[in-house]
Design an enzyme around this catalytic site. Structure first.
Site, mmCIF file in Angstrom:
data_model
loop_
_atom_site.group_PDB
_atom_site.id
_atom_site.type_symbol
_atom_site.label_atom_id
_atom_site.label_comp_id
_atom_site.label_asym_id
_atom_site.label_seq_id
_atom_site.Cartn_x
_atom_site.Cartn_y
_atom_site.Cartn_z
ATOM 1 N NE ARG A 168 -8.413 0.842 7.366
ATOM 2 C CZ ARG A 168 -7.943 1.915 6.337
ATOM 3 N NH1 ARG A 168 -8.636 2.981 6.406
ATOM 4 N NH2 ARG A 168 -7.065 1.626 5.575
ATOM 5 C CE LYS A 226 -3.699 9.243 1.805
ATOM 6 N NZ LYS A 226 -3.502 7.880 2.243
ATOM 7 C CB ALA A 258 -5.036 2.732 -3.363
ATOM 8 C CG ASP A 260 -1.667 0.948 3.012
ATOM 9 O OD1 ASP A 260 -1.802 1.964 4.004
ATOM 10 O OD2 ASP A 260 -2.075 -0.154 3.304
#
Ligand code: KDG
Length: 320
Positions: A168, A226, A258, A260
């Site tokens: 973030r 991912k 998504a 998480d």
């Protein structure tokens, strides 16, 4: 103690009813957010026990979040409420494609005052997994120290430590500080789960196997990268890497949460002794389901919804 322990900042999220800038939108719905809390919701809905460590302000947002956590069946015994600081919140935009923009009102929030000393009296006895993300480390130095202390406690209990870097950027002072902190946290973990783009940013490598090797060389046991609808790539110490195919998501409503959902799928798969490829397949399915609603954890499935989705090979009716 619960099977899983996680630490993070819960927030109220305001979700716009239409696309456009803040000034152009009049109506918002409220929801609950916070990466680690989203993971806890996913784990609890699949029937596993999970404790959430955090601090909430004694205010209307904090009260609302507390009630939500209780309703979801997440253990609240490690949650503190305090008078001095407020609960954080954030606004996101609605987009027709890609990731929404997010605007945080969380500086000096109650959760940002979590500290190492808060961890010391806690017992992790009997817990199996500690899940951390880079967001908690980003919100304050004392939160980062609290996470490191939690890892020490987890090690004493032979727990597995999972880490999702969850970049973030607005929460960090500089990209180099972010890279250094997140990679040092990752090196403490057994399982690291970056997104492909995150892995590129954090390691400077361009290829999934090289990204995985970077973390394996730091001592991480398994790296799961991912890659959205394409699925995920996994490589463990001393083994060959492999891909696990993703699920078609149907119409994407909102991408937040998504990762998480993916983490909740992986953690519960490990708790249930599924094979690693089956575990990652579950993570992929959970991640795809998360795209189907506007909230950050609204579409976390119960076991029946998850198994139906996997059996059908994906696609689910969208909410909102
Ligand atoms: O992963 C989803 C989170 O990003 C969201 O729920 C809000 O925790 C949040 C954050 O810090 O962005």
């Amino acid at each position: 103690m619960s099977e899983v322990i996680t630490i993070g900042e819960p927030m109220v999220v305001f979700i716009p009813h239409k696309a456009g800038s803040f000034a152009e939108v009049d109506c918002f719905s409220k929801g609950i957010a916070g990466a680690e809390l989203n993971v806890a919701v996913g784990i609890a809905r699949l029937g596993h026990s999970v404790s959430y460590i955090s601090r909430l302000g004694k205010d209307i947002l904090g009260e609302y979040i507390w009630q939500f956590i209780k309703k979801e069946g997440i253990d609240t015994s490690l949650l503190q409420m305090e008078e001095e600081h407020l609960t954080g919140c954030y606004f996101k935009t609605k987009v027709l494609e890609g990731n929404p923009e997010v605007f945080y009102l969380r500086k000096n929030s109650a959760a940002s005052y979590l500290k190492k000393e808060d961890m010391e009296p806690l017992s992790f006895a009997g817990a199996k997994i500690l899940h951390l993300t880079g967001i908690t480390a980003a919100i304050s130095k004392n939160c980062m120290e609290a996470c490191c202390q939690a890892v020490e406690k987890a090690r004493e209990q032979q727990m597995q430590v999972f880490f999702d870097p969850n970049i973030r950027a607005p929460l960090w002072r500089s990209e180099s500080e972010m890279r250094e902190c997140l990679n040092s946290m990752a090196a403490l973990a057994d399982v690291v789960m970056p997104g492909l783009r995150e892995g590129e940013i954090l390691t400077g490598r361009r290829d999934k196997e090289q990204i995985a090797d970077f973390y394996l060389k730091c001592g991480v046991k398994t790296v799961i990268i991912k890659n959205g609808e394409k699925g995920a790539y996994c490589k463990s110490q001393g083994e060959k890497g492999y891909d696990v195919a993703g699920f078609p998501a149907g119409r994407v409503v909102d991408t937040v949460g998504a990762g998480d959902a993916f983490a909740a799928g992986v953690i519960t798969g490990i708790l249930e002794d599924l094979s690693l490829p089956e575990t990652i397949k579950r993570g992929n399915a959970m991640g795809a389901l998360a795209l189907t609603s506007a909230g950050d954890n609204e579409s976390m499935p119960d076991r029946k919804k998850l198994l139906d989705f996997i059996e059908k090979g994906g696609r689910y009716e969208c909410v909102g």
